[in-house]
Design an enzyme around this catalytic site. Structure first.
Site, PDB file in Angstrom:
ATOM      1  N   ARG A 176       0.834  -1.207   0.000  1.00  0.00           N
ATOM      2  CA  ARG A 176       0.000   0.000   0.000  1.00  0.00           C
ATOM      3  C   ARG A 176       0.861   1.247   0.000  1.00  0.00           C
ATOM      4  O   ARG A 176       0.533   2.244  -0.610  1.00  0.00           O
ATOM      5  CB  ARG A 176      -0.927  -0.015   1.222  1.00  0.00           C
ATOM      6  CG  ARG A 176      -1.996  -1.059   1.108  1.00  0.00           C
ATOM      7  CD  ARG A 176      -2.792  -1.163   2.368  1.00  0.00           C
ATOM      8  NE  ARG A 176      -1.989  -1.606   3.493  1.00  0.00           N
ATOM      9  CZ  ARG A 176      -2.474  -2.023   4.643  1.00  0.00           C
ATOM     10  NH1 ARG A 176      -3.774  -2.041   4.837  1.00  0.00           N
ATOM     11  NH2 ARG A 176      -1.681  -2.423   5.618  1.00  0.00           N
ATOM     12  N   ARG A 232      -2.433 -16.004   1.615  1.00  0.00           N
ATOM     13  CA  ARG A 232      -3.749 -16.593   1.876  1.00  0.00           C
ATOM     14  C   ARG A 232      -4.337 -16.985   0.524  1.00  0.00           C
ATOM     15  O   ARG A 232      -4.114 -16.287  -0.485  1.00  0.00           O
ATOM     16  CB  ARG A 232      -4.694 -15.575   2.539  1.00  0.00           C
ATOM     17  CG  ARG A 232      -4.422 -15.331   4.000  1.00  0.00           C
ATOM     18  CD  ARG A 232      -4.883 -16.503   4.872  1.00  0.00           C
ATOM     19  NE  ARG A 232      -4.700 -16.257   6.294  1.00  0.00           N
ATOM     20  CZ  ARG A 232      -3.614 -16.620   6.995  1.00  0.00           C
ATOM     21  NH1 ARG A 232      -2.619 -17.247   6.419  1.00  0.00           N
ATOM     22  NH2 ARG A 232      -3.547 -16.375   8.290  1.00  0.00           N
ATOM     23  N   GLU A 261      -9.395 -24.228   1.574  1.00  0.00           N
ATOM     24  CA  GLU A 261      -8.621 -25.222   2.327  1.00  0.00           C
ATOM     25  C   GLU A 261      -9.529 -26.035   3.236  1.00  0.00           C
ATOM     26  O   GLU A 261     -10.457 -25.476   3.811  1.00  0.00           O
ATOM     27  CB  GLU A 261      -7.570 -24.503   3.189  1.00  0.00           C
ATOM     28  CG  GLU A 261      -6.539 -23.809   2.349  1.00  0.00           C
ATOM     29  CD  GLU A 261      -5.557 -22.988   3.172  1.00  0.00           C
ATOM     30  OE1 GLU A 261      -5.522 -23.136   4.404  1.00  0.00           O
ATOM     31  OE2 GLU A 261      -4.826 -22.218   2.560  1.00  0.00           O
ATOM     32  N   HIS A 279      -0.533 -25.665   3.531  1.00  0.00           N
ATOM     33  CA  HIS A 279      -0.502 -24.556   4.496  1.00  0.00           C
ATOM     34  C   HIS A 279       0.426 -24.877   5.684  1.00  0.00           C
ATOM     35  O   HIS A 279      -0.013 -24.894   6.838  1.00  0.00           O
ATOM     36  CB  HIS A 279      -1.920 -24.230   4.998  1.00  0.00           C
ATOM     37  CG  HIS A 279      -2.027 -22.823   5.531  1.00  0.00           C
ATOM     38  ND1 HIS A 279      -3.172 -22.075   5.453  1.00  0.00           N
ATOM     39  CD2 HIS A 279      -1.128 -22.027   6.166  1.00  0.00           C
ATOM     40  CE1 HIS A 279      -2.970 -20.885   6.012  1.00  0.00           C
ATOM     41  NE2 HIS A 279      -1.738 -20.843   6.452  1.00  0.00           N
TER      42      HIS A 279
HETATM   43  P1  NDP Z   1       2.820  -7.395   7.636  1.00  0.00           P
HETATM   44  O1  NDP Z   1       1.635  -6.678   8.155  1.00  0.00           O
HETATM   45  O2  NDP Z   1       4.143  -7.125   8.246  1.00  0.00           O
HETATM   46  O3  NDP Z   1       2.974  -7.115   6.058  1.00  0.00           O
HETATM   47  C1  NDP Z   1       1.907  -7.110   5.193  1.00  0.00           C
HETATM   48  C2  NDP Z   1       2.303  -6.422   3.895  1.00  0.00           C
HETATM   49  O4  NDP Z   1       1.187  -6.502   2.993  1.00  0.00           O
HETATM   50  C3  NDP Z   1       2.630  -4.947   4.043  1.00  0.00           C
HETATM   51  O5  NDP Z   1       3.685  -4.636   3.181  1.00  0.00           O
HETATM   52  C4  NDP Z   1       1.363  -4.247   3.579  1.00  0.00           C
HETATM   53  O6  NDP Z   1       1.591  -2.997   2.974  1.00  0.00           O
HETATM   54  C5  NDP Z   1       0.891  -5.201   2.499  1.00  0.00           C
HETATM   55  N1  NDP Z   1      -0.544  -5.041   2.277  1.00  0.00           N
HETATM   56  C6  NDP Z   1      -1.547  -5.131   3.160  1.00  0.00           C
HETATM   57  N2  NDP Z   1      -2.731  -4.903   2.568  1.00  0.00           N
HETATM   58  C7  NDP Z   1      -2.450  -4.621   1.275  1.00  0.00           C
HETATM   59  C8  NDP Z   1      -3.234  -4.264   0.156  1.00  0.00           C
HETATM   60  N3  NDP Z   1      -4.559  -4.156   0.250  1.00  0.00           N
HETATM   61  N4  NDP Z   1      -2.606  -4.034  -1.016  1.00  0.00           N
HETATM   62  C9  NDP Z   1      -1.264  -4.139  -1.129  1.00  0.00           C
HETATM   63  N5  NDP Z   1      -0.468  -4.476  -0.091  1.00  0.00           N
HETATM   64  C10 NDP Z   1      -1.047  -4.711   1.091  1.00  0.00           C
HETATM   65  O7  NDP Z   1       2.444  -8.931   7.715  1.00  0.00           O
HETATM   66  P2  NDP Z   1       3.417 -10.209   7.792  1.00  0.00           P
HETATM   67  O8  NDP Z   1       4.508 -10.025   6.806  1.00  0.00           O
HETATM   68  O9  NDP Z   1       3.749 -10.501   9.186  1.00  0.00           O
HETATM   69  O10 NDP Z   1       2.396 -11.361   7.284  1.00  0.00           O
HETATM   70  C11 NDP Z   1       1.781 -11.268   6.027  1.00  0.00           C
HETATM   71  C12 NDP Z   1       0.747 -12.340   5.833  1.00  0.00           C
HETATM   72  O11 NDP Z   1       1.370 -13.582   5.555  1.00  0.00           O
HETATM   73  C13 NDP Z   1      -0.159 -12.663   7.012  1.00  0.00           C
HETATM   74  O12 NDP Z   1      -1.171 -11.706   7.178  1.00  0.00           O
HETATM   75  C14 NDP Z   1      -0.693 -14.019   6.623  1.00  0.00           C
HETATM   76  O13 NDP Z   1      -1.859 -13.874   5.851  1.00  0.00           O
HETATM   77  C15 NDP Z   1       0.409 -14.604   5.744  1.00  0.00           C
HETATM   78  N6  NDP Z   1       1.049 -15.742   6.405  1.00  0.00           N
HETATM   79  C16 NDP Z   1       0.925 -16.983   5.859  1.00  0.00           C
HETATM   80  C17 NDP Z   1       1.486 -18.072   6.472  1.00  0.00           C
HETATM   81  C18 NDP Z   1       1.351 -19.438   5.904  1.00  0.00           C
HETATM   82  O14 NDP Z   1       1.341 -20.392   6.662  1.00  0.00           O
HETATM   83  N7  NDP Z   1       1.290 -19.593   4.593  1.00  0.00           N
HETATM   84  C19 NDP Z   1       2.218 -17.951   7.743  1.00  0.00           C
HETATM   85  C20 NDP Z   1       2.337 -16.591   8.196  1.00  0.00           C
HETATM   86  C21 NDP Z   1       1.755 -15.540   7.542  1.00  0.00           C
HETATM   87  P3  NDP Z   1       1.868  -1.645   3.807  1.00  0.00           P
HETATM   88  O15 NDP Z   1       3.133  -1.917   4.565  1.00  0.00           O
HETATM   89  O16 NDP Z   1       2.043  -0.607   2.771  1.00  0.00           O
HETATM   90  O17 NDP Z   1       0.700  -1.469   4.707  1.00  0.00           O
END
Ligand code: NDP
Length: 318
Positions: A176, A232, A261, A279
């Site tokens: 974002r 996700r 899932e 997952h």
């Molecule tokens: P963070 O909150 O640190 O990072 C999320 C990133 O996504 C940020 O850069 C944010 O941008 C960006 N983002 C959020 N919403 C949008 C949008 N609408 N459009 C574009 N970019 C967006 O989260 P984490 O890195 O800690 O985790 C990320 C995700 O990974 C978790 O929410 C989870 O869904 C997934 N995950 C999956 C796992 C699995 O088992 N496969 C395990 C752990 C996590 P900005 O910084 O600009 O706000």
């Protein structure tokens, strides 16, 4: 001494249960024969819920727990919890950020190497005896010096970027907001896909990222492009992804998460250029222990002084 009542949603480890049992009387939602009757009778008694990223807080539980004060989620993604609504009610929602960054980033690297170097089909070639009968396995593609696009340069996204740098990657990203990093920023997922050969999704799930990766984005990634999803299932239009793989719109994919899932589309299961994991990106003993300790720590700290260690952003000011 009466202990505080805790409603547990989803599985927890023995270590978590042992630690929590000292302080809480735990009821397990999925152990109840009649969930509706159970919630009607007991819901108002719970100030605390322990859940995970998959189950979150289901609507029936949310409606039946008017006296809730804290939700601790065993995972970082909390798209299945209505954190905005809880913040408005003063309910603290906590999650487990950072402790799983390395594991999820490693899972991406594992999938990337497996897809690029055809790990699964070449293992099959070796085991089946085809090496002897049919000869050498065909050449594969390197992961060195690629253009890599990261959708979501947050905690895990940055950890992925660190690993990609070790492979000599030119890094692009979309999120974002633009970050103070030396990588190339794109204000859309499509523009990011157009610029790279390898695209990885690691944003949160939920409405704002629903189908961020659609047919157009996959088209932009192109016929040599590889797509990876460790975020996700909702982040990608799964039908469009299947079609893009079937039609050669992209070259391959590595997927840890899926739209419905634990169901995975049959079409994906038969593709040699696709690697699937169920997952498990954070699923090692070590990382799950760290996540479990933090999820428990959030609840025990709340019991002590009403605060949590790692609130979700929506609840940081409570
Ligand atoms: P963070 O909150 O640190 O990072 C999320 C990133 O996504 C940020 O850069 C944010 O941008 C960006 N983002 C959020 N919403 C949008 C949008 N609408 N459009 C574009 N970019 C967006 O989260 P984490 O890195 O800690 O985790 C990320 C995700 O990974 C978790 O929410 C989870 O869904 C997934 N995950 C999956 C796992 C699995 O088992 N496969 C395990 C752990 C996590 P900005 O910084 O600009 O706000």
């Amino acid at each position: 001494m009466t202990k505080t009542r805790l409603l547990q949603i989803g599985d927890i480890t023995d270590r978590m249960r042992d630690a929590l049992s000292e302080h809480f009387d735990i009821d397990v939602l999925f152990d109840q024969d009649d969930r509706a009757v159970f919630l009607t009778k007991n819901g108002a008694e719970y100030p605390a819920i322990l859940t995970n990223g998959h189950w979150g807080v289901p609507d029936d539980v949310a409606a039946a727990t008017p006296n809730l004060k804290v939700v601790s989620s065993y995972g970082v993604g909390y798209d299945a919890i209505d954190a905005d609504a809880y913040a408005r009610r003063g309910v603290k929602v906590a999650h487990t950020p950072d402790v799983l960054n390395d594991e999820v980033a490693d899972t991406f690297v594992m999938l990337w190497l497996a897809v690029s170097r055809s790990l699964i089909p070449s293992d099959r070639h070796a085991r089946s005896g085809k090496w002897e009968t049919e000869g050498n396995y065909p050449l594969t593609r390197t992961v060195q010096n690629r253009r890599v696009g990261i959708l979501g340069l947050g905690r895990i996204g940055q950890t992925i970027a660190d690993r990609c740098e070790a492979f000599g990657a030119e890094i692009h990203y979309h999120s974002r907001s633009k970050k103070d990093v030396a990588y190339t920023y794109h204000d859309t997922a499509k523009s990011c896909a157009e610029a790279v050969e390898v695209l990885v999704a690691i944003t949160p799930g939920g409405p704002s990222t629903q189908h961020m990766v659609n047919a157009e984005v996959l088209q932009a990634l192109g016929s040599d492009g590889l797509f990876f999803n460790v975020a996700r299932g909702s982040v990608v239009d799964e039908r469009a992804l299947v079609k893009a793989l079937q039609d050669g719109v992209i070259a391959g994919a590595g997927l840890d998460v899926f739209a419905e899932e634990p169901k995975i589309p049959d079409a994906l299961k038969s593709m040699d250029n696709v690697v699937l994991t169920p997952h498990v990106a954070s699923g090692t003993h070590e990382t799950r222990q760290a996540m479990g300790d933090l999820a428990v720590g959030n609840l025990t700290q709340w019991l002590k002084d009403g605060t949590v260690k790692t609130p979700v952003p929506e609840c940081r000011d409570l």
